[in-house]
Design a protein around this motif. Structure first.
Motif, PDB file in Angstrom:
ATOM      1  N   CYS A  14       0.683   8.530  -1.156  1.00 42.01           N
ATOM      2  CA  CYS A  14       0.602   9.894  -1.693  1.00 42.01           C
ATOM      3  C   CYS A  14      -0.845  10.365  -1.827  1.00 42.01           C
ATOM      4  O   CYS A  14      -1.104  11.529  -2.162  1.00 42.01           O
ATOM      5  CB  CYS A  14       1.290   9.974  -3.045  1.00 42.01           C
ATOM      6  SG  CYS A  14       0.551   8.881  -4.294  1.00 42.01           S
ATOM      7  N   ARG A  15      -1.793   9.461  -1.557  1.00 32.75           N
ATOM      8  CA  ARG A  15      -3.206   9.783  -1.723  1.00 32.75           C
ATOM      9  C   ARG A  15      -3.865  10.061  -0.368  1.00 32.75           C
ATOM     10  O   ARG A  15      -3.459   9.511   0.650  1.00 32.75           O
ATOM     11  CB  ARG A  15      -3.941   8.612  -2.391  1.00 32.75           C
ATOM     12  CG  ARG A  15      -3.331   8.136  -3.693  1.00 32.75           C
ATOM     13  CD  ARG A  15      -3.364   9.218  -4.757  1.00 32.75           C
ATOM     14  NE  ARG A  15      -2.785   8.749  -6.023  1.00 32.75           N
ATOM     15  CZ  ARG A  15      -2.590   9.534  -7.066  1.00 32.75           C
ATOM     16  NH1 ARG A  15      -2.910  10.818  -7.019  1.00 32.75           N
ATOM     17  NH2 ARG A  15      -2.047   9.045  -8.166  1.00 32.75           N
ATOM     18  N   GLU A  51      -5.526   0.394   5.426  1.00 36.66           N
ATOM     19  CA  GLU A  51      -5.325  -0.847   4.684  1.00 36.66           C
ATOM     20  C   GLU A  51      -4.918  -1.983   5.621  1.00 36.66           C
ATOM     21  O   GLU A  51      -5.339  -3.136   5.440  1.00 36.66           O
ATOM     22  CB  GLU A  51      -4.273  -0.642   3.593  1.00 36.66           C
ATOM     23  CG  GLU A  51      -4.693   0.332   2.500  1.00 36.66           C
ATOM     24  CD  GLU A  51      -5.946  -0.104   1.751  1.00 36.66           C
ATOM     25  OE1 GLU A  51      -6.230  -1.330   1.725  1.00 36.66           O
ATOM     26  OE2 GLU A  51      -6.643   0.764   1.192  1.00 36.66           O
ATOM     27  N   SER A  79       2.538   2.672  -2.218  1.00 35.95           N
ATOM     28  CA  SER A  79       2.363   3.501  -3.411  1.00 35.95           C
ATOM     29  C   SER A  79       1.132   4.392  -3.302  1.00 35.95           C
ATOM     30  O   SER A  79       1.006   5.386  -4.026  1.00 35.95           O
ATOM     31  CB  SER A  79       2.254   2.622  -4.663  1.00 35.95           C
ATOM     32  OG  SER A  79       1.134   1.759  -4.571  1.00 35.95           O
ATOM     33  N   GLU A  80       0.210   4.045  -2.383  1.00 28.39           N
ATOM     34  CA  GLU A  80      -0.991   4.851  -2.173  1.00 28.39           C
ATOM     35  C   GLU A  80      -0.800   5.900  -1.087  1.00 28.39           C
ATOM     36  O   GLU A  80      -1.733   6.666  -0.793  1.00 28.39           O
ATOM     37  CB  GLU A  80      -2.169   3.949  -1.799  1.00 28.39           C
ATOM     38  CG  GLU A  80      -2.649   3.045  -2.922  1.00 28.39           C
ATOM     39  CD  GLU A  80      -3.191   3.854  -4.096  1.00 28.39           C
ATOM     40  OE1 GLU A  80      -4.059   4.726  -3.870  1.00 28.39           O
ATOM     41  OE2 GLU A  80      -2.731   3.618  -5.239  1.00 28.39           O
ATOM     42  N   ILE A  97      -3.618   6.262   5.447  1.00 24.19           N
ATOM     43  CA  ILE A  97      -3.902   5.254   4.429  1.00 24.19           C
ATOM     44  C   ILE A  97      -3.317   3.888   4.790  1.00 24.19           C
ATOM     45  O   ILE A  97      -3.952   2.840   4.585  1.00 24.19           O
ATOM     46  CB  ILE A  97      -3.391   5.719   3.039  1.00 24.19           C
ATOM     47  CG1 ILE A  97      -3.890   4.784   1.931  1.00 24.19           C
ATOM     48  CG2 ILE A  97      -1.882   5.823   3.015  1.00 24.19           C
ATOM     49  CD1 ILE A  97      -5.319   4.979   1.592  1.00 24.19           C
ATOM     50  N   ALA A 125     -10.291   4.999   0.659  1.00 19.48           N
ATOM     51  CA  ALA A 125      -9.965   3.730   1.320  1.00 19.48           C
ATOM     52  C   ALA A 125     -10.748   3.567   2.616  1.00 19.48           C
ATOM     53  O   ALA A 125     -11.079   2.441   3.022  1.00 19.48           O
ATOM     54  CB  ALA A 125      -8.461   3.663   1.600  1.00 19.48           C
ATOM     55  N   SER A 180       0.807  -1.222   0.000  1.00 21.83           N
ATOM     56  CA  SER A 180       0.000   0.000   0.000  1.00 21.83           C
ATOM     57  C   SER A 180       0.839   1.271   0.000  1.00 21.83           C
ATOM     58  O   SER A 180       0.285   2.378  -0.061  1.00 21.83           O
ATOM     59  CB  SER A 180      -0.929   0.015   1.219  1.00 21.83           C
ATOM     60  OG  SER A 180      -1.799  -1.083   1.215  1.00 21.83           O
TER      61      SER A 180
END
Length: 370
Positions: A70-71, A270, A67-68, A266, A76, A65
């Motif tokens: 940055c969101r 997750e 890579s996410e 995030i 999520a 996770s």
């Protein structure tokens, strides 16, 4: 694991009958993290953490996770809310995700304590909510636990008045490790929820070994004015990621959401979503906690020290000496134990650790108590 499934599992393995499966623990089929026993630094048995988590499945999820990261977490978060709602048997509107259960406690302290609101709580108990509420002008009525170190519900009832905004019940209680008799707690909540709000902190509910012990979420489902807090910090081993949740009637949940100040990140979201699916690790954590408590009980029995049988992942025991002196002495033996809990200043709280850690605790305690 859903509450109904958990109850059936407890009955199946015999936890409620005295933990009959210790001999089968070594063969328990679960892929748990290879966590080497630390050779440097103190053994940390002072914060009620799960030394085995996160599980390997959760660790892999966190890594995948990244890579996410940055969101923003809002999209999520919806998936986690759905997972919690399914687990607890409620709708999405009942769920408030928080940065650990601590944030949920503070949000409730702010919501109900601001403007001289009155809150009733046991003493000692987990005081985060009350301490926070006091900074916003709340008045706290602290009611001593009874001689069995259980919430004195009758004495707490006597404190209820027209200004009472909230009754806080930590069940199982921190630091005593005790629980209120289940039917009595249900009756208490039903008797007072039309006069005030009941907040039941179930951070340690997973460790209760009575198979049919009720969660007060059952009352929320019936529309009662009850708030229940839960956490991923204990059985799931995610204390450092800070993710918990509240379950409340939708109108109450909406009110609480207005007091939430920190969005869960995030990676925590997750991780929690995957933790809910990892029943093997959840069960493994409960079994290892019981194993560690048995070793702690054996040490205390050897030393003839009084302790309270615990429904949590820690044990509260009487030292017969100043807790500050014991904390210092144990620290010199490389073991950290719980802080003082007034008025029980000759009592200590010891968290469960790995088998090696609890064995080290036993050797250290026997040395310093000699």
């Amino acid at each position: 694991m859903r509450n109904l499934d958990r109850r059936n599992w407890l009955k199946t393995i015999g936890l409620s009958g005295g933990f009959a499966l210790f001999n089968g623990l070594e063969s328990w089929a679960v892929d748990f993290p290879n966590r080497p026993f630390p050779v440097e630094g103190p053994i940390r048995l002072n914060a009620n953490e799960n030394p085995y988590g996160p599980s390997n499945r959760v660790r892999e999820t966190i890594t995948s996770s990244l890579s996410e990261a940055c969101r923003y977490p809002f999209r999520a978060l919806s998936g986690l809310v759905n997972g919690i709602a399914k687990k607890e048997g409620v709708t999405r509107d009942h769920v408030v995700v928080t940065g650990g259960s601590t944030e949920g406690l503070r949000a409730a302290g702010l919501t109900y304590g601001i403007g001289n609101g009155e809150i009733i709580a046991a003493d000692p108990t987990f005081h985060v909510m009350m301490q926070y509420a006091e900074t916003f002008g709340a008045r706290i009525h602290r009611v001593p636990v009874n001689d069995k170190m259980v919430h004195d519900l009758d004495a707490m009832a006597e404190k209820v008045n027209q200004k009472t905004k909230l009754i806080f019940i930590c069940n199982p209680n921190n630091p005593t490790g005790t629980i209120v008799e289940g039917n009595k707690l249900v009756d208490f909540c039903n008797s007072f929820d039309t006069r005030t709000t009941l907040f039941v902190d179930e951070a340690y509910y997973d460790f209760i070994t009575q198979a049919d012990y009720p969660s007060m979420i059952d009352l929320v489902k019936k529309g009662r004015n009850v708030i229940v807090s839960k956490t991923f910090s204990k059985a799931y081993g995610l204390a450092g990621l800070r993710v918990g949740y509240l379950i409340a009637r939708p109108d109450v949940a909406t009110k609480l959401k207005a007091s939430i100040m920190a969005n869960t990140n995030i990676l925590a979201i997750e991780a929690a979503k995957e933790a809910l699916k990892d029943d093997d690790f959840y069960k493994f954590s409960l079994l290892k906690t019981e194993e560690a408590k048995r070793h702690i009980y054996d040490t205390l029995n050897d030393l003839e020290l009084r302790y309270i049988p615990s429904h949590t992942n820690f044990v509260f025991f009487r030292t017969g000496r100043s807790i500050q002196s014991l904390i210092s002495a144990m620290q010199k033996e490389n073991v950290l134990i719980g802080r003082p809990f007034p008025p029980f200043l000759e009592w200590a709280r010891i968290s469960t650790g790995t088998l090696e850690e609890t064995q080290s605790f036993g050797r250290a305690l026997k040395k310093v108590m000699a």
